[in-house]
Write a protein that holds these residues in place. Structure first.
Motif, PDB file in Angstrom:
ATOM      1  N   GLN A 132       1.323  -1.495  -0.295  1.00  0.00           N
ATOM      2  CA  GLN A 132      -0.278   0.555   0.070  1.00  0.00           C
ATOM      3  C   GLN A 132       0.802   1.515  -0.745  1.00  0.00           C
ATOM      4  N   GLN A 133       2.193   1.232  -0.551  1.00  0.00           N
ATOM      5  CA  GLN A 133       3.000   1.857  -0.641  1.00  0.00           C
ATOM      6  C   GLN A 133       2.932   2.720   0.688  1.00  0.00           C
ATOM      7  N   LEU A 134       3.231   1.676   1.724  1.00  0.00           N
ATOM      8  CA  LEU A 134       4.071   2.595   3.448  1.00  0.00           C
ATOM      9  C   LEU A 134       5.176   2.221   3.623  1.00  0.00           C
ATOM     10  N   GLU A 135       5.928   3.091   4.296  1.00  0.00           N
ATOM     11  CA  GLU A 135       7.260   2.560   5.076  1.00  0.00           C
ATOM     12  C   GLU A 135       7.246   2.369   6.267  1.00  0.00           C
ATOM     13  N   CYS A 136       7.228   1.102   6.336  1.00  0.00           N
ATOM     14  CA  CYS A 136       7.246  -0.100   7.796  1.00  0.00           C
ATOM     15  C   CYS A 136       8.911   0.367   8.764  1.00  0.00           C
ATOM     16  N   ILE A 137       8.495   0.796   9.972  1.00  0.00           N
ATOM     17  CA  ILE A 137       9.794   0.526  11.077  1.00  0.00           C
ATOM     18  C   ILE A 137       9.296  -0.733  11.564  1.00  0.00           C
ATOM     19  N   GLU A 138      10.301  -1.589  11.674  1.00  0.00           N
ATOM     20  CA  GLU A 138      10.192  -3.040  12.694  1.00  0.00           C
ATOM     21  C   GLU A 138      11.132  -2.553  14.323  1.00  0.00           C
ATOM     22  N   ALA A 139      10.144  -3.180  14.963  1.00  0.00           N
ATOM     23  CA  ALA A 139      10.830  -3.083  16.386  1.00  0.00           C
ATOM     24  C   ALA A 139      10.293  -4.121  16.843  1.00  0.00           C
ATOM     25  N   SER A 140      10.856  -5.064  17.239  1.00  0.00           N
ATOM     26  CA  SER A 140      10.796  -6.626  18.256  1.00  0.00           C
ATOM     27  C   SER A 140      10.018  -6.758  19.679  1.00  0.00           C
ATOM     28  N   ASN A 141      10.215  -5.131  20.309  1.00  0.00           N
ATOM     29  CA  ASN A 141       9.025  -4.883  21.862  1.00  0.00           C
ATOM     30  C   ASN A 141       8.830  -3.973  22.332  1.00  0.00           C
ATOM     31  N   GLY A 142       8.417  -3.577  22.821  1.00  0.00           N
ATOM     32  CA  GLY A 142       7.723  -1.945  23.307  1.00  0.00           C
ATOM     33  C   GLY A 142       8.922  -1.027  22.803  1.00  0.00           C
ATOM     34  N   SER A 143      10.230  -1.687  24.237  1.00  0.00           N
ATOM     35  CA  SER A 143      11.236  -0.555  24.747  1.00  0.00           C
ATOM     36  C   SER A 143      11.856  -0.578  23.154  1.00  0.00           C
ATOM     37  N   GLU A 144      12.044  -1.327  22.137  1.00  0.00           N
ATOM     38  CA  GLU A 144      13.025  -0.864  20.915  1.00  0.00           C
ATOM     39  C   GLU A 144      11.681   0.175  20.182  1.00  0.00           C
ATOM     40  N   ALA A 145      10.800   0.062  20.368  1.00  0.00           N
ATOM     41  CA  ALA A 145       9.930   1.047  19.813  1.00  0.00           C
ATOM     42  C   ALA A 145       9.376   2.508  20.862  1.00  0.00           C
ATOM     43  N   ILE A 146      10.141   2.598  21.356  1.00  0.00           N
ATOM     44  CA  ILE A 146       9.827   3.414  22.126  1.00  0.00           C
ATOM     45  C   ILE A 146      11.437   3.874  22.212  1.00  0.00           C
ATOM     46  N   ALA A 147      12.802   3.532  21.935  1.00  0.00           N
ATOM     47  CA  ALA A 147      13.560   4.156  21.343  1.00  0.00           C
ATOM     48  C   ALA A 147      13.646   4.933  20.310  1.00  0.00           C
ATOM     49  N   TRP A 148      13.121   4.245  19.076  1.00  0.00           N
ATOM     50  CA  TRP A 148      12.385   4.570  17.906  1.00  0.00           C
ATOM     51  C   TRP A 148      12.406   5.925  18.009  1.00  0.00           C
ATOM     52  N   LEU A 149      11.277   5.957  19.198  1.00  0.00           N
ATOM     53  CA  LEU A 149       9.836   6.674  18.296  1.00  0.00           C
ATOM     54  C   LEU A 149      10.736   8.254  19.405  1.00  0.00           C
ATOM     55  N   SER A 150      11.563   7.839  20.232  1.00  0.00           N
ATOM     56  CA  SER A 150      12.264   9.146  21.102  1.00  0.00           C
ATOM     57  C   SER A 150      12.899  10.419  20.063  1.00  0.00           C
ATOM     58  N   THR A 151      13.758   9.764  18.643  1.00  0.00           N
ATOM     59  CA  THR A 151      14.167  10.343  17.656  1.00  0.00           C
ATOM     60  C   THR A 151      12.798  10.692  16.473  1.00  0.00           C
ATOM     61  N   HIS A 152      11.737  10.311  15.919  1.00  0.00           N
ATOM     62  CA  HIS A 152      11.137   9.863  15.044  1.00  0.00           C
ATOM     63  C   HIS A 152       9.822   9.983  15.152  1.00  0.00           C
TER      64      HIS A 152
END
Length: 122
Positions: free
Chosen positions: A24-44
């Protein structure tokens, strides 16, 4: 291109959902748990967050609680919670946290894509 943060400890589930989302032309960023996702969201920033609930390190509901507490921007990314094992009290907790939708795993891909589009269009 809209960014979707996909959070799931199951690599095969992430791969399948990623293929559907990328179709659907969506860019996907993957994280294997909530902690990794929070780290990514801290700068993105993500336009949509799709999270499993049962994960090691930081489970989906706890992850959702943390991101809702940390968000400074009034425009919040909608969250779709995926799980095969949610009790009614967990569904209530997810709704209280402002989750956009709760989908059972395994999910029907057409229903999943419809919910993704609704979330991105809001």
């Amino acid at each position: 291109m809209k960014k979707v943060l996909l959070v799931d400890d199951d690599l095969n589930a992430r791969k399948a959902l990623r293929l559907v989302l990328e179709s659907q032309q969506l860019e996907c960023i993957e994280a294997s748990n909530g902690s990794e996702a929070i780290a990514w969201l801290s700068t993105h920033r993500a336009d949509l967050i799709i999270s499993d609930n049962q994960m090691p390190v930081l489970a989906g509901l706890d992850f959702i609680d943390q991101i809702k507490l940390q968000e400074k921007d009034p425009i919040q990314a909608p969250v779709i919670l995926l799980s095969g094992h949610l009790k009614e009290q967990d569904k209530h907790r997810a709704r209280q946290a402002g989750v956009f939708a709760i989908l059972d795993k395994p999910c029907n891909f057409s229903q999943f894509l419809s919910m993704v589009q609704l979330a991105l269009d809001q």
